[in-house]
Design an enzyme around this catalytic site. Structure first.
Site, PDB file in Angstrom:
ATOM      1  N   CYS A   1      -1.565   1.153   7.090  1.00 36.08           N
ATOM      2  CA  CYS A   1      -2.819   0.915   7.383  1.00 36.08           C
ATOM      3  C   CYS A   1      -3.340  -0.301   6.668  1.00 36.08           C
ATOM      4  O   CYS A   1      -3.505  -1.590   7.281  1.00 36.08           O
ATOM      5  CB  CYS A   1      -3.774   1.946   6.859  1.00 36.08           C
ATOM      6  SG  CYS A   1      -3.665   3.528   7.919  1.00 36.08           S
ATOM      7  N   ARG A   2      -3.585  -0.168   5.059  1.00 32.23           N
ATOM      8  CA  ARG A   2      -4.168  -1.386   4.518  1.00 32.23           C
ATOM      9  C   ARG A   2      -3.074  -2.687   4.272  1.00 32.23           C
ATOM     10  O   ARG A   2      -3.561  -3.898   4.462  1.00 32.23           O
ATOM     11  CB  ARG A   2      -4.404  -0.851   2.950  1.00 32.23           C
ATOM     12  CG  ARG A   2      -5.547   0.151   3.301  1.00 32.23           C
ATOM     13  CD  ARG A   2      -5.838   0.599   1.815  1.00 32.23           C
ATOM     14  NE  ARG A   2      -4.677   1.579   1.161  1.00 32.23           N
ATOM     15  CZ  ARG A   2      -4.743   1.726  -0.023  1.00 32.23           C
ATOM     16  NH1 ARG A   2      -5.754   1.745  -1.056  1.00 32.23           N
ATOM     17  NH2 ARG A   2      -3.795   2.839  -0.307  1.00 32.23           N
ATOM     18  N   SER A   3      -1.866  -2.414   3.853  1.00 33.16           N
ATOM     19  CA  SER A   3      -0.854  -3.777   3.695  1.00 33.16           C
ATOM     20  C   SER A   3      -0.670  -4.319   4.932  1.00 33.16           C
ATOM     21  O   SER A   3      -0.718  -5.440   5.136  1.00 33.16           O
ATOM     22  CB  SER A   3       0.326  -3.174   2.888  1.00 33.16           C
ATOM     23  OG  SER A   3       1.054  -2.287   3.649  1.00 33.16           O
TER      24      SER A   3
ATOM     25  N   CYS B   1       0.624  -1.094   0.107  1.00 38.49           N
ATOM     26  CA  CYS B   1      -0.106   0.008   0.048  1.00 38.49           C
ATOM     27  C   CYS B   1       0.954   1.430  -0.162  1.00 38.49           C
ATOM     28  O   CYS B   1       2.177   1.065  -0.198  1.00 38.49           O
ATOM     29  CB  CYS B   1      -0.949  -0.062   1.091  1.00 38.49           C
ATOM     30  SG  CYS B   1      -0.302   0.454   2.747  1.00 38.49           S
TER      31      CYS B   1
ATOM     32  N   ASN C   1       2.313   1.607   4.220  1.00 40.37           N
ATOM     33  CA  ASN C   1       2.644   0.438   4.921  1.00 40.37           C
ATOM     34  C   ASN C   1       2.165   0.678   6.391  1.00 40.37           C
ATOM     35  O   ASN C   1       2.746   0.127   7.239  1.00 40.37           O
ATOM     36  CB  ASN C   1       4.022   0.052   4.818  1.00 40.37           C
ATOM     37  CG  ASN C   1       4.429  -1.175   5.257  1.00 40.37           C
ATOM     38  OD1 ASN C   1       5.571  -1.742   5.860  1.00 40.37           O
ATOM     39  ND2 ASN C   1       3.238  -2.539   5.138  1.00 40.37           N
TER      40      ASN C   1
ATOM     41  N   ASP D   1      -9.460   3.166   1.186  1.00 38.04           N
ATOM     42  CA  ASP D   1      -8.150   3.802   1.802  1.00 38.04           C
ATOM     43  C   ASP D   1      -8.743   4.411   2.949  1.00 38.04           C
ATOM     44  O   ASP D   1      -9.201   5.469   2.835  1.00 38.04           O
ATOM     45  CB  ASP D   1      -7.391   4.615   0.883  1.00 38.04           C
ATOM     46  CG  ASP D   1      -6.037   4.957   1.688  1.00 38.04           C
ATOM     47  OD1 ASP D   1      -5.667   5.000   2.865  1.00 38.04           O
ATOM     48  OD2 ASP D   1      -5.123   5.599   0.595  1.00 38.04           O
TER      49      ASP D   1
END
Length: 162
Positions: free
Chosen positions: A24-26, A19, A22, A137
């Protein structure tokens, strides 16, 4: 015999989630996928997984998972550990079997790091679920629950196909 040896060979599938920063999402995808792998009854006994995450940018390097992302993982019983954000490298491209981005912007910025995807390792997470969509996101929306739902759907679909 040789056939028996082949049956006991451990197949490690190496997955890197990507993401922007690195935080939040990933990392959410990393820990959700690790949890799915650990709790799945459907994974072949000769399969193991190595799962990690990284960023396409440098702005959050060294920072831990964003607190609302941690709270969302905890609320769903997903174990996680303290970690430092890191940027993807060209060596990662050669090491990992699957490089899974959260959105088109991640794909575009990753090209500056790895060049062309000559080995067809790169995908968008939601493509695994048959969707032409990005993972929401939460940095901009604040909707970590929506992000969790997207990631869980994508990871379940990916795991089923692997």
């Amino acid at each position: 015999t040789q056939k028996q040896e082949l049956n006991t060979t451990i197949m490690t599938k190496k997955i890197l989630f990507i993401c922007h920063g690195n935080i939040c999402r990933s990392p959410m995808a990393e820990f959700i996928m690790k949890h799915l792998v650990e709790t799945s009854d459907e994974i072949a006994q000769n399969s193991t997984f190595e799962i990690a995450s990284a960023a396409v940018s440098t702005e959050e390097i060294g920072n831990d998972i964003y607190p609302p992302a941690k709270r969302t993982l905890a609320a769903h019983g997903i174990p996680f550990s303290r970690r430092g954000a890191r940027q993807m490298t060209k060596a990662d491209y050669h090491y990992y079997d699957y490089i899974v981005c959260m959105d088109q912007s991640n794909l575009r910025l990753m090209r500056y790091i790895i060049g062309e995807d000559t080995q067809n390792k790169v995908s968008l997470l939601m493509q695994w679920a048959g969707k032409e969509a990005s993972v929401a996101d939460p940095w901009y929306t604040g909707e970590f629950e929506t992000t969790y739902t997207d990631i869980l759907e994508g990871c379940k679909a990916m795991l089923k196909q692997l």
